[in-house]
Design a protein around this motif. Structure first.
Motif, short mmCIF file in Angstrom:
data_model
loop_
_atom_site.label_atom_id
_atom_site.label_comp_id
_atom_site.label_asym_id
_atom_site.label_seq_id
_atom_site.Cartn_x
_atom_site.Cartn_y
_atom_site.Cartn_z
N PHE A 51 -17.11 30.52 -10.44
CA PHE A 51 -18.50 30.33 -10.03
C PHE A 51 -18.99 31.25 -8.92
O PHE A 51 -20.19 31.40 -8.71
N SER A 52 -18.08 31.84 -8.14
CA SER A 52 -18.48 32.43 -6.86
C SER A 52 -19.48 33.58 -7.02
O SER A 52 -19.24 34.52 -7.78
N ALA A 53 -20.57 33.51 -6.24
CA ALA A 53 -21.59 34.57 -6.29
C ALA A 53 -21.41 35.55 -5.14
O ALA A 53 -22.09 36.57 -5.06
N GLY A 54 -20.53 35.19 -4.18
CA GLY A 54 -20.31 36.05 -3.02
C GLY A 54 -21.26 35.76 -1.87
O GLY A 54 -21.41 36.56 -0.95
N ARG A 72 -20.97 33.43 0.54
CA ARG A 72 -20.22 33.25 1.80
C ARG A 72 -19.83 34.61 2.39
O ARG A 72 -20.06 34.88 3.57
N ALA A 101 -12.69 35.25 1.78
CA ALA A 101 -13.62 34.29 1.17
C ALA A 101 -13.70 34.44 -0.35
O ALA A 101 -14.38 33.66 -1.01
N ALA A 102 -13.05 35.45 -0.91
CA ALA A 102 -13.11 35.62 -2.37
C ALA A 102 -12.48 34.41 -3.05
O ALA A 102 -11.55 33.79 -2.52
N ALA A 103 -12.99 34.09 -4.24
CA ALA A 103 -12.42 32.99 -5.03
C ALA A 103 -11.39 33.62 -5.97
O ALA A 103 -11.77 34.24 -6.97
N VAL A 104 -10.14 33.48 -5.62
CA VAL A 104 -9.07 34.21 -6.30
C VAL A 104 -8.42 33.32 -7.36
O VAL A 104 -7.98 32.20 -7.05
N PHE A 117 -9.87 30.80 3.19
CA PHE A 117 -10.68 29.67 2.74
C PHE A 117 -9.93 28.86 1.70
O PHE A 117 -9.09 29.39 0.96
N LYS A 118 -10.24 27.59 1.67
CA LYS A 118 -9.66 26.70 0.65
C LYS A 118 -10.80 25.96 -0.01
O LYS A 118 -11.60 25.30 0.67
N LEU A 119 -10.89 26.08 -1.31
CA LEU A 119 -11.95 25.37 -2.04
C LEU A 119 -11.34 24.23 -2.84
O LEU A 119 -10.33 24.41 -3.51
N ASN A 139 -13.64 23.97 2.16
CA ASN A 139 -14.99 23.60 1.70
C ASN A 139 -14.93 22.99 0.30
O ASN A 139 -14.02 23.27 -0.48
N ARG A 159 -20.53 23.21 -0.15
CA ARG A 159 -20.01 24.35 0.61
C ARG A 159 -21.06 25.08 1.45
O ARG A 159 -20.71 25.74 2.41
O1 PAZ Z 1 -19.26 32.84 -3.11
P1 PAZ Z 1 -19.77 31.50 -2.75
O2 PAZ Z 1 -20.52 31.53 -1.45
O3 PAZ Z 1 -20.57 30.89 -3.87
O4 PAZ Z 1 -18.52 30.54 -2.56
C1 PAZ Z 1 -17.66 30.74 -1.46
C2 PAZ Z 1 -16.25 30.17 -1.74
C3 PAZ Z 1 -16.37 28.69 -2.05
C4 PAZ Z 1 -15.65 30.91 -2.92
C5 PAZ Z 1 -15.39 30.39 -0.47
O5 PAZ Z 1 -15.94 29.71 0.58
C6 PAZ Z 1 -13.95 29.93 -0.71
O6 PAZ Z 1 -13.64 28.79 -0.54
N1 PAZ Z 1 -13.08 30.83 -1.09
C7 PAZ Z 1 -11.68 30.53 -1.38
C8 PAZ Z 1 -11.55 29.83 -2.71
C9 PAZ Z 1 -10.12 29.47 -3.04
O7 PAZ Z 1 -9.45 30.37 -3.57
O8 PAZ Z 1 -9.66 28.34 -2.75
#
Ligand code: PAZ
Length: 348
Positions: free
Chosen positions: A71-74, A76, A187-190, A263-265, A291, A296
């Motif tokens: 989902f991540s748009a970047g 953050r 902050a990348a969603a990996v 970051f932890k999502l 988050n 978030r």
């Molecule tokens: O790109 P975005 O603003 O929509 O989201 C940011 C995010 C949620 C990807 C970032 O805050 C984050 O949690 N990154 C790490 C994700 C993870 O690999 O757990």
């Protein structure tokens, strides 16, 4: 009974991953730019932040028609990069291609077309910024012009998970001489799962079994391991493998003196703090920002070792502090800037 193979050491997993999965074509060009950028800012005594942003794709075919994404748009990463620049950092912005960029983010992914911000000046017949948007655009433009003049922002892009990991590793190694003047803000969603190169089919996966012959994907006698994606009847079966956990390598091998914020999502509130604490201890980062997908933009939780003593953090820290930061309801406007300014200040 056959014993399961012992899991490889982190160093062995790293070497295996990077020898099996080739680097992106533009890596050496990116590294030339990054090296010059880092050397210049190091010589001027400036701190350098590597901000990663956006989602990583998982290609299913070598000639990629289909891929898994997130989902991540970047938002953050792009927003936080602006705050780091404001705090005097030089920023390497490593982002998913076509995701949000610092400064242009205010206009690029809006529900409105960028043309809606423009108007025609009838007196001169030229294009101008619409009256309504003048003040904000002037403010953003000035900030952007300052950054361009000072040359403090380097933008690099990636698309898939392997490109991302190559870029992160190689740029991190270039940042190593910066010591404690280097900051990683991840902050990348990996993606946690991927298709290794040697299990990727070359051609487009066919939707009908009769067309998905092994001949078009390397031949039946191929010595390759079984493909990770195949059709069975009308179903597509995908067998993904775990992406090796390299976050600890960042601390131990690539940039051991840097400050690392990751970051932890999560989507389940009951898991968030537990998983963030686990990540803090497992990867030995300085700060893990947790988050939830749904909130978030308005709230994050800072998880760090309670005692800021270095040995405590790098060792077996048992006690962990958490601090919730919430943007009040009244300030939850369309933009996500509220939380980013708090995060930016905390890291600054
Ligand atoms: O790109 P975005 O603003 O929509 O989201 C940011 C995010 C949620 C990807 C970032 O805050 C984050 O949690 N990154 C790490 C994700 C993870 O690999 O757990």
């Amino acid at each position: 009974m056959e014993q399961p193979a012992p899991s490889p050491t982190p160093a062995a997993a790293e070497s295996q991953y990077f020898s099996l999965n080739p680097p992106p074509a533009n890596l050496s060009n990116h590294l030339t730019l990054a090296r010059a950028f880092i050397e210049r800012h190091a010589s001027e005594g400036r701190r350098v932040a590597l901000v990663t942003s956006g989602g990583t794709t998982v290609p299913l075919e070598e000639q990629t028609v289909r891929f898994i994404d997130n989902f991540s748009a970047g938002t953050r990463g792009a927003t936080s990069a602006e705050y780091f620049l404001q705090q005097g950092y030089a920023v390497i912005y490593l982002h998913r291609q076509f995701s949000l960029l610092p400064y242009s983010r205010h206009y690029s992914h809006d529900k409105r077309s960028f043309l809606d911000f423009m108007a025609e000046d009838p007196a001169t017949g030229t294009v101008v910024v619409d009256e309504e948007h003048q003040a904000k655009m002037l403010r953003v433009l000035r900030q952007y012009a300052d950054v361009k003049r000072a040359n403090t922002l380097l933008i690099l892009s990636f698309v898939n998970i392997t490109d991302y990991l190559w870029e992160l590793r190689e740029v991190a190694k270039l940042m190593r001489p910066l010591g404690a003047n280097a900051l990683f803000y991840l902050a990348a969603a990996v993606s946690d799962f991927f298709v290794p190169k040697d299990r990727m089919v070359e051609h487009k996966i066919q939707s009908a079994e009769e067309f998905s012959s092994s001949a078009s994907n390397g031949g039946a006698a191929s010595s390759k391991p079984p493909p990770a994606a195949r059709t069975q009847g009308k179903s597509l079966i995908i067998d993904l493998e775990p992406v090796p956990k390299f976050l600890k390598q960042l601390v131990d091998g690539w940039a051991p003196e840097a400050m690392i914020v990751s970051f932890k999502l999560e989507t389940d509130p009951a898991m968030l703090v537990r998983k963030a604490v686990y990540a803090l201890h497992r990867y030995h980062h300085h700060l893990v920002i947790g988050n939830l997908l749904s909130t978030r933009k308005w709230e994050v939780v800072f998880v760090s070792a309670e005692d800021d003593d270095e040995d405590d953090l790098r060792g077996d820290a048992k006690s962990t502090a958490e601090k919730w930061i919430r943007v009040p309801r009244s300030r939850r406007a369309r933009s996500a800037s509220g939380i980013e300014s708090l995060v930016g200040k905390a890291a600054g």
